[in-house]
Design a protein around this motif. Structure first.
Motif, PDB file in Angstrom:
ATOM      1  N   PHE A 114       0.830  -1.208   0.000  1.00  0.00           N
ATOM      2  CA  PHE A 114       0.000   0.000   0.000  1.00  0.00           C
ATOM      3  C   PHE A 114       0.863   1.257   0.000  1.00  0.00           C
ATOM      4  CE2 PHE A 114      -3.451  -2.645   2.088  1.00  0.00           C
ATOM      5  CZ  PHE A 114      -4.209  -2.700   0.938  1.00  0.00           C
ATOM      6  N   SER A 169       2.324   1.826  -3.325  1.00  0.00           N
ATOM      7  CA  SER A 169       1.405   2.239  -4.381  1.00  0.00           C
ATOM      8  C   SER A 169       1.016   3.704  -4.204  1.00  0.00           C
ATOM      9  CB  SER A 169       0.179   1.338  -4.408  1.00  0.00           C
ATOM     10  OG  SER A 169      -0.499   1.405  -3.187  1.00  0.00           O
ATOM     11  N   ALA A 171      -5.368   2.124  -3.306  1.00  0.00           N
ATOM     12  CA  ALA A 171      -4.284   1.545  -4.107  1.00  0.00           C
ATOM     13  C   ALA A 171      -4.726   1.382  -5.557  1.00  0.00           C
ATOM     14  CB  ALA A 171      -3.862   0.198  -3.528  1.00  0.00           C
TER      15      ALA A 171
END
Lengths: 321, 310
Positions: free
Chosen positions: A136, A139, B50
């Motif tokens: 996470f 990203s 994400a």
């Protein structure tokens, strides 16, 4: 003391060029310049750099903005008379400049609160999970570390007239499309920048969240506070200094906006609806050859940012001040 | 799970070996597990986040490989019938990707070079040397980070391009970014964590300051150098405005500039303009993304937090 200095200097003093006199009159000089006067030499390149490349132009910008300044070939002596506030009057009465300040206002009204809210929410969530944490975190950085020029390409593709987004929206798709719609161009740019910069602000909040002691949450849950109440009453006040910083940095980023209106909306289009002050600076100063007007615009912009930052600090900083 | 745990263990290990920056390190697994485990909602939120963050990158890659741009929903999935490398060839014919990457590399490398050399010197001096004017230098370093670039734009252009004639040169590109003050701050923070007795002992033993810096201090702050290099890298590699103003000659333009010019001027002439743009975008994005995935442990919240907070 004397042992340290006499053994330290012959080697490192060499490149300095003037080690001899320092060695001859060590004590008095030493005490005056401190125990390790060589620190001055170590700092010198940086100090010279800052003065020459950053501090001097800062003053020069103000100078240019008060003079009738124009580009000349190098080493040509010309008269550049002092004109007082003339450039400032030109700037402030220019409708394109007024429009760009309005645009950047719209930008900030969308970008700054959205950035603060989303980055705090995501950082808080990131702080709670253990699984996939690295994934996470990574990203979220990816847009931040990627060149805006690269990501603009894919946003153009996604947001074009018959792009994927409009395909998904079907009949709800705006007409004219996002980036060529004078009402939606600036909000789309604001969304883009929020998305692009969020990873950085999540990092700031993650650091700030580490400073909130866990006992606060523990005692709150003993007292029966639910998660939302905990977030609102412990987390939000706990990260307030970070929030001040995030609003400030988001505002500065917004004021610097150039690449996005230049590329995403093809030069501040449609019809100046997404032109930013820095874009106008580029237009007036470098394309049209009025650096004096552009410098004045820069000064006005920076004063504006400072004022906004002060107001924000009052609003976000709360009672602590 | 095991991956994250290994990660944590490594972080802890690092923390004991290396000097820690001022802010506390993010250290999961130190008695806060209970609070962390109730995050189903958090997990969903992060998952959606994400997706929103990564999808455009995935779409960039897919789009760069499409023969004809497919903007339908199916276009978001790889379609063997519609895959080609031709877009990369197309963009390379228009802007010479290799030359662009090389120019970006020289520009970025120059900034990193100056930042590391002079940043380490001043960072060490600020942290471990006592000299007159140290407070002034430190204050200057903090203030410099507040200077807005838009105010410097015009005077720097006048000075560098007009007065010094440094247009279309790497020096002209590098100069405004040459020493990154945030990196200087990171160096100073790391050097500050080293015990000053270490340096006093070395001085008494007769080591010169340069030798102390080179043989004692720098080996102890290697992670700081990686962090500072990463922080510094993003600036020039992604910078558009300044090199765009300074370089008119195409053979000297960094990739970000030549790609931007392609987007704003010549894209219309390409057969599949979006394919070509996205192919160029992938080439520009790849080095930065790869670097950050590879060194992601060095780029944790702590480093950024301590460097920005001042």
């Amino acid at each position: 003391m004397s042992l340290r200095s006499s053994s330290g200097n012959p080697v490192t003093g060499k490149p300095a060029g003037g080690p001899a006199d320092r060695r001859l009159v060590p004590r008095k000089r030493k005490n005056f310049l401190g125990p390790q006067p060589l620190g001055l030499l170590f700092s010198a390149p940086y100090v010279i750099y800052v003065l020459a490349v950053l501090a001097f132009p800062l003053g020069y910008a103000v100078y240019i903005s008060f003079h009738d300044f124009f580009f000349t070939a190098p080493r040509v002596k010309v008269d550049r008379p002092f004109v007082g506030f003339e450039n400032y009057i030109t700037v402030l009465s220019d409708p394109a400049v007024q429009r760009s300040f309005l645009n950047i206002g719209v930008f900030m009204i969308i970008n700054v609160p959205l950035t603060v809210a989303l980055s705090l929410l995501l950082a808080n969530a990131l702080n709670r999970v253990t699984r996939l944490k690295t994934f996470f975190r990574l990203s979220y950085y990816v847009p931040y570390v990627t060149a805006s020029v690269a990501v603009v390409g894919v946003w153009l593709f996604l947001f074009q007239q018959n792009g994927l987004l409009n395909t998904l929206l079907g009949p709800l798709a705006p007409a004219p499309s996002w980036l060529v719609n004078s009402w939606l161009a600036m909000p789309t740019v604001a969304l883009y920048v929020t998305w692009k910069q969020l990873g950085f602000f999540i990092l700031l909040y993650l650091a700030a969240l580490q400073n909130i002691p866990d006992e606060l949450y523990e005692s709150a849950s003993v007292d029966g506070a639910n998660k939302w109440a905990q977030f609102w009453n412990i987390t939000v006040p706990g990260v307030r200094p970070a929030s001040v910083l995030v609003t400030l940095l988001a505002t500065i980023t917004g004021a610097n906006l150039f690449t996005e209106p230049y590329l995403l909306t093809g030069g501040g289009g449609p019809d100046g609806a997404s032109a930013s002050p820095v874009f106008i600076m580029y237009q007036r100063g470098l394309l049209q050859g009025n650096p004096d007007v552009a410098a004045a615009l820069g000064v006005v912009l920076v004063i504006g940012v400072l004022l906004i930052a002060l107001i924000q600090k009052r609003l976000v900083g709360g009672k602590e001040d | 799970m095991s991956v994250t745990n290994a990660q944590n263990a490594k972080n802890d290990d690092d923390a004991s070996r290396l000097p820690e920056p001022a802010e506390p390190v993010l250290r999961p697994g130190s008695g806060v597990e209970k609070r962390r485990n109730l995050g189903v909602g958090s997990f969903i939120l992060l998952g959606v986040g994400a997706f929103v963050f990564l999808f455009p990158f995935y779409y960039m890659l897919i789009g760069s490989l499409q023969t004809a741009p497919d903007t339908s929903i199916f276009g978001a999935f790889p379609n063997p019938a519609n895959i080609t490398g031709a877009n990369y060839v197309q963009i390379n014919e228009s802007i010479n990707l290799f030359r662009g990457l090389l120019n970006s590399g020289i520009f970025t490398g120059g900034v990193i070079f100056f930042t590391v050399i002079f940043g380490l010197l001043v960072g060490y001096a600020l942290a471990q040397m006592k000299f007159r004017g140290r407070g002034v230098v430190f204050g200057m370093m903090l203030l410099v980070q507040m200077i807005p670039f838009q105010l410097l734009l015009i005077p720097l252009y006048v000075m560098i391009v007009r007065d010094y004639g440094l247009a279309d040169s790497f020096l002209g590109m590098i100069l405004p970014f040459a020493i990154n003050s945030t990196a200087v701050f990171v160096f100073r923070q790391y050097f500050l964590q080293l015990p000053s007795t270490l340096f006093e002992a070395a001085r008494i033993d007769g080591a010169s300051e340069l030798r102390i810096l080179w043989q004692i201090a720098i080996p102890l702050v290697r992670p700081a150098i990686v962090t500072a290099v990463l922080l510094t890298f993003i600036g020039p590699w992604n910078e558009f405005l300044w090199p765009f103003l300074v370089t008119k000659e195409q053979s000297l333009q960094p990739l970000a500039v030549s790609l931007a010019n392609f987007i704003s001027n010549i894209a219309g002439q390409a057969g599949n303009p979006f394919g070509a743009i996205l192919a160029g975008a992938c080439v520009l994005a790849a080095p930065a993304v790869a670097l950050f995935i590879f060194f992601q442990r060095q780029f944790i919240s702590t480093n950024i937090g301590s460097s920005v907070k001042g």
